[in-house]
Design a protein around this motif. Structure first.
Motif, short mmCIF file in Angstrom:
data_model
loop_
_atom_site.label_atom_id
_atom_site.label_comp_id
_atom_site.label_asym_id
_atom_site.label_seq_id
_atom_site.Cartn_x
_atom_site.Cartn_y
_atom_site.Cartn_z
N ARG A 22 1.01 -1.30 -0.24
CA ARG A 22 -0.37 0.13 0.55
C ARG A 22 0.74 1.21 0.02
O ARG A 22 0.83 2.86 -0.84
CB ARG A 22 -0.85 -0.01 1.44
CG ARG A 22 -1.91 -0.71 0.77
CD ARG A 22 -2.83 -1.11 2.03
NE ARG A 22 -4.01 -0.06 2.34
CZ ARG A 22 -4.08 0.47 3.37
NH1 ARG A 22 -4.35 -0.79 4.07
NH2 ARG A 22 -5.32 1.26 2.89
N ARG A 73 -4.34 7.35 6.00
CA ARG A 73 -5.36 6.36 6.82
C ARG A 73 -4.21 5.46 6.55
O ARG A 73 -4.46 4.37 8.02
CB ARG A 73 -6.33 5.90 5.52
CG ARG A 73 -7.39 4.32 6.12
CD ARG A 73 -7.56 3.50 4.33
NE ARG A 73 -8.54 5.15 3.85
CZ ARG A 73 -8.77 5.39 2.95
NH1 ARG A 73 -7.74 5.24 2.03
NH2 ARG A 73 -9.45 6.44 2.12
N GLU A 92 -7.38 12.01 -2.86
CA GLU A 92 -7.29 10.61 -2.98
C GLU A 92 -5.69 10.13 -1.98
O GLU A 92 -5.71 9.85 -1.15
CB GLU A 92 -7.54 9.77 -3.55
CG GLU A 92 -9.15 10.28 -4.42
CD GLU A 92 -8.86 9.72 -6.10
OE1 GLU A 92 -9.84 9.63 -5.75
OE2 GLU A 92 -8.10 8.97 -6.18
N GLN A 147 -6.05 11.44 1.44
CA GLN A 147 -6.49 10.81 2.40
C GLN A 147 -5.88 9.12 2.52
O GLN A 147 -5.80 8.99 3.64
CB GLN A 147 -7.49 10.56 1.69
CG GLN A 147 -8.54 11.90 1.98
CD GLN A 147 -9.90 11.43 0.53
OE1 GLN A 147 -10.40 11.09 0.68
NE2 GLN A 147 -10.61 13.14 1.10
N GLU A 148 -4.78 8.65 1.61
CA GLU A 148 -4.20 7.58 1.71
C GLU A 148 -3.30 7.31 2.32
O GLU A 148 -2.98 6.70 3.34
CB GLU A 148 -4.10 6.47 -0.28
CG GLU A 148 -3.35 5.69 0.61
CD GLU A 148 -4.41 4.36 1.37
OE1 GLU A 148 -3.82 2.90 1.05
OE2 GLU A 148 -5.55 4.65 1.04
N VAL A 198 0.81 4.21 -2.93
CA VAL A 198 1.09 5.50 -2.65
C VAL A 198 2.12 6.52 -3.28
O VAL A 198 1.52 7.60 -3.94
CB VAL A 198 0.75 6.07 -1.17
CG1 VAL A 198 1.42 7.66 -1.08
CG2 VAL A 198 -0.55 5.32 -0.72
#
Length: 188
Positions: A88, A136, A129, A132-133, A92
């Protein structure tokens, strides 16, 4: 004094609203060329949306996330060694590098006055996006300490605050409409 009826349509051509616009501007207060207001507004919106993308903020936040993933342990190992978390983070990082390159292209185009509205829309969508990721993933890295009453550096507040990025500066849904309209106008 002018009265104009403005109709707005979405990508599919369905009228979304019609607003009568009444404008009375004394000649000495006219900025630029008459009837070019929307052209000027689109140019400014491109800059606004490019700023909302927050490329430099995301670069700094990703650096902090990498540091956090190296120091936080899961099952006795740094979180950065967890394959799912690492994947992940890598996604990103790739998205951020692509956005950074696109941002540079928009800045280059804007120097000649040719920054297209859809490029600002694209940056705004991807930038929000990505931001935000990153928050997160930071909350995942902090685990239970990400709860609002524990959160160091207010990561939960930042996470919640970044939800609004999808709305202001033109919602991401509206930005997708701008991009879609541009693609449809280009034709096959």
């Amino acid at each position: 004094s002018r009265r104009r009826h403005t109709r707005f349509r979405n990508v599919t051509g369905v009228q979304t609203c019609a607003l009568p616009i009444y404008v009375k501007v004394p000649l000495e207060n006219l900025v630029g060329t008459e009837n070019k207001g929307w052209t000027y507004a689109k140019y400014l919106l491109t800059y606004e949306r490019t700023g909302i993308a927050g490329v430099s903020r995301s670069i700094a936040a990703l650096k902090d996330l990498r540091r956090m993933a190296q120091t936080r342990l899961r099952n006795g190992k740094p979180l950065a060694e967890d394959p799912l978390f690492a994947a992940r983070m890598a996604r990103v990082e790739i998205d951020l590098e692509n956005m950074r390159t696109t941002n540079l292209r928009v800045l280059l185009a804007s120097g000649s006055g040719a920054a297209p509205l859809e490029m600002g829309a694209l940056l705004k969508i991807r930038g929000t996006e990505i931001r935000q990721e990153i928050t997160r993933l930071a909350r995942i890295a902090l685990g239970p300490q990400a709860q609002p009453f524990f959160a160091p550096e207010g990561i939960t507040a930042q996470y919640l605050n970044y939800r609004k990025l999808s709305i202001f500066g033109g919602s991401n849904e509206v930005q997708r409409e701008i991009i879609g309209k541009s693609l449809l106008e280009m034709g096959p």
